[in-house]
Scaffold this active site. Structure first.
Site, PDB file in Angstrom:
ATOM      1  CG  HIS A 197      -8.507   5.113  -5.305  1.00  0.00           C
ATOM      2  ND1 HIS A 197      -9.724   4.481  -5.256  1.00  0.00           N
ATOM      3  CD2 HIS A 197      -7.705   4.429  -4.454  1.00  0.00           C
ATOM      4  CE1 HIS A 197      -9.657   3.456  -4.421  1.00  0.00           C
ATOM      5  NE2 HIS A 197      -8.423   3.406  -3.922  1.00  0.00           N
ATOM      6  CG  HIS A 257      -4.847   3.271  -0.219  1.00  0.00           C
ATOM      7  ND1 HIS A 257      -5.891   2.909   0.605  1.00  0.00           N
ATOM      8  CD2 HIS A 257      -5.224   2.912  -1.478  1.00  0.00           C
ATOM      9  CE1 HIS A 257      -6.845   2.339  -0.124  1.00  0.00           C
ATOM     10  NE2 HIS A 257      -6.472   2.336  -1.394  1.00  0.00           N
ATOM     11  CE  LYS A 300     -13.193   2.448  -2.100  1.00  0.00           C
ATOM     12  NZ  LYS A 300     -11.759   2.263  -2.039  1.00  0.00           N
ATOM     13  CG  HIS A 357     -12.988  -2.506  -3.308  1.00  0.00           C
ATOM     14  ND1 HIS A 357     -11.622  -2.386  -3.219  1.00  0.00           N
ATOM     15  CD2 HIS A 357     -13.222  -3.782  -3.715  1.00  0.00           C
ATOM     16  CE1 HIS A 357     -11.056  -3.545  -3.555  1.00  0.00           C
ATOM     17  NE2 HIS A 357     -12.010  -4.402  -3.861  1.00  0.00           N
ATOM     18  CG  HIS A 403      -9.621   0.148  -7.485  1.00  0.00           C
ATOM     19  ND1 HIS A 403     -10.656  -0.741  -7.398  1.00  0.00           N
ATOM     20  CD2 HIS A 403      -9.373   0.533  -6.214  1.00  0.00           C
ATOM     21  CE1 HIS A 403     -11.008  -0.885  -6.137  1.00  0.00           C
ATOM     22  NE2 HIS A 403     -10.248  -0.115  -5.399  1.00  0.00           N
ATOM     23  CG  ASP A 447      -5.964   1.236  -5.263  1.00  0.00           C
ATOM     24  OD1 ASP A 447      -6.092   1.728  -4.124  1.00  0.00           O
ATOM     25  OD2 ASP A 447      -6.191   0.041  -5.514  1.00  0.00           O
TER      26      ASP A 447
HETATM   27  O1  DOR Z   1      -4.670  -3.612  -3.537  1.00  0.00           O
HETATM   28  C1  DOR Z   1      -5.298  -2.900  -2.792  1.00  0.00           C
HETATM   29  N1  DOR Z   1      -4.740  -2.307  -1.722  1.00  0.00           N
HETATM   30  N2  DOR Z   1      -6.605  -2.713  -3.029  1.00  0.00           N
HETATM   31  C2  DOR Z   1      -7.400  -2.063  -2.173  1.00  0.00           C
HETATM   32  O2  DOR Z   1      -8.557  -1.971  -2.433  1.00  0.00           O
HETATM   33  C3  DOR Z   1      -6.865  -1.543  -0.889  1.00  0.00           C
HETATM   34  C4  DOR Z   1      -5.438  -1.308  -0.968  1.00  0.00           C
HETATM   35  C5  DOR Z   1      -4.787  -1.108   0.374  1.00  0.00           C
HETATM   36  O3  DOR Z   1      -5.297  -0.326   1.170  1.00  0.00           O
HETATM   37  O4  DOR Z   1      -3.741  -1.703   0.629  1.00  0.00           O
HETATM   38 ZN    ZN Z   2      -7.674   1.751  -2.925  1.00  0.00          ZN
END
Ligand code: DOR
Ligand code: ZN
Length: 352
Positions: free
Chosen positions: A17, A19, A104, A141, A179, A256
């Site tokens: 997971h 980003h 997702k 989520h 998460h 995450d």
């Molecule tokens: O804290 C987070 N940031 N939780 C999420 O679900 C998305 C993520 C983000 O993309 O910044």
């Molecule tokens: Zn995330």
């Protein structure tokens, strides 16, 4: 393995997971992840979101171009699509054929760039049914977003209001509860009855294993410890640590790691997301060591995720040593900077 070693070797982990965003910042964050992980599941919450196979392919090409520019040849991005009220059965079939690893589910308004998320799962029933039929995982989520639900209760309410009814309707749909942050979620996943099938799993971040909600308010507001779902009470952290280190294959690594520029975090309305990618493995090692369970790290970090996604396990190994590493106060992020998790502090373990 003894549980107080100073060096551990493990099959190279994957991040299930992650980003990495897009454009200028992607290269900097990719470099941190590719130093540690062989593969990562790339979250689709771009602006606009990655809702189709064509968009995912174009995104994958941009990722590949950045990997090439970095000279990285040993990292594979695993692509996901963003589920919307309008996701079609056809797109699910196209995704399966294209090697997309999951869809997702962001409940609309739950977090960063989730405005296009699902307003009600009933709109997605046909797509979800198709996902169940082709063995396409749903990555959730897990928070309800109604304004009248306390932010600390959103995950627990999601289990009863959304997850359990969904699993009753589609018992063979593969679901990753992403998460997780609560005792309720850890126990729900641990105790779910699946008839021996691999239909439910959960990822756990390093921050939820290492910190409780006090860390957001220690001596003043700490925006870099703010993420969603938000950190919870100590009893929840303890339950997550117990799940992660239990050797139960339903729990695996997903950082995450969610980069936001320093200015977007240190603001009147700061963004949610912790940047853990800089030394995520060191953070996990610290968490596992804290309960004398370093011997359980390899399963959690390197085996259980690939098994759930029915992908081959990695074969290369990596080595972590107990050698304190200072975490810089900030790191470059495109033409701006980012503050990593534990900035200015040291982490006991680092990658060789
Ligand atoms: O804290 C987070 N940031 N939780 C999420 O679900 C998305 C993520 C983000 O993309 O910044
Ligand atoms: Zn995330």
């Amino acid at each position: 393995m003894s549980n107080s070693p100073t060096k551990i070797q493990l099959i190279q982990p994957d991040d299930w997971h992650l980003h990495i965003r897009d454009g200028e910042v992607m290269k900097d964050v990719l470099a941190d992840t590719a130093r540690q992980f062989a593969r990562a599941i790339i979250m689709p919450n771009l602006k606009p979101p990655v809702t189709t196979v064509d968009l995912a392919k174009a995104y994958q090409e941009r990722i590949q171009a950045n990997l090439n520019a970095l000279g990285v040849t040993s990292f594979t991005p695993l692509m996901t699509l963003y589920l919307t009220d309008n996701t079609s059965v056809d797109e699910v079939h196209k995704a399966k054929a294209a090697g997309i690893v999951g869809f997702k589910l962001y409940p609309a308004g739950a977090t960063t760039n989730s405005d296009a998320g699902v307003s009600d799962l009933k709109h997605c029933h046909a797509a979800l049914e198709a996902m169940q039929a082709v063995g396409m995982p749903l990555l959730v989520h897990g928070e309800v977003t109604h304004a009248d639900i306390d932010i600390f209760d959103r995950e627990a309410v999601f289990i009863d209001a959304v997850l359990e009814p969904l699993r009753k309707k589609l018992p063979e749909l593969k679901i990753v509860f992403e998460h997780i942050t609560t005792k309720q979620a850890a126990h729900y996943v641990r105790d779910a009855v699946t008839g021996g099938k691999n239909t439910i799993a959960a990822t756990i971040t390093p921050q939820h294993l290492l910190m409780n909600r006090n860390a957001i308010f220690a001596g003043g507001i700490r925006p870099h410890n703010y993420c969603l779902p938000v950190l919870k009470r100590e009893e929840h952290r303890v339950a997550l640590l117990e799940a992660a280190t239990s050797g139960n294959s339903r729990f695996f690594l997903g950082t995450d790691s969610a980069p936001h520029a320093k200015g977007a975090k240190e603001a009147a309305c700061g963004c949610a997301g912790c940047y853990s990618a800089f030394n995520a493995l060191g953070l996990y090692a610290e968490a596992f060591e804290s309960v004398g369970k370093l011997d359980k790290l390899e399963g959690f970090a390197s085996f259980f995720g690939s098994d759930f996604y029915t992908l081959p396990r990695n074969s290369k190994t990596v080595t972590l040593v107990k050698q304190p590493q200072s975490i810089p106060a900030q790191l470059p992020l495109g033409d701006t900077t980012i503050v990593p998790l534990r900035a200015g502090e040291t982490i006991a373990w680092s990658l060789v």
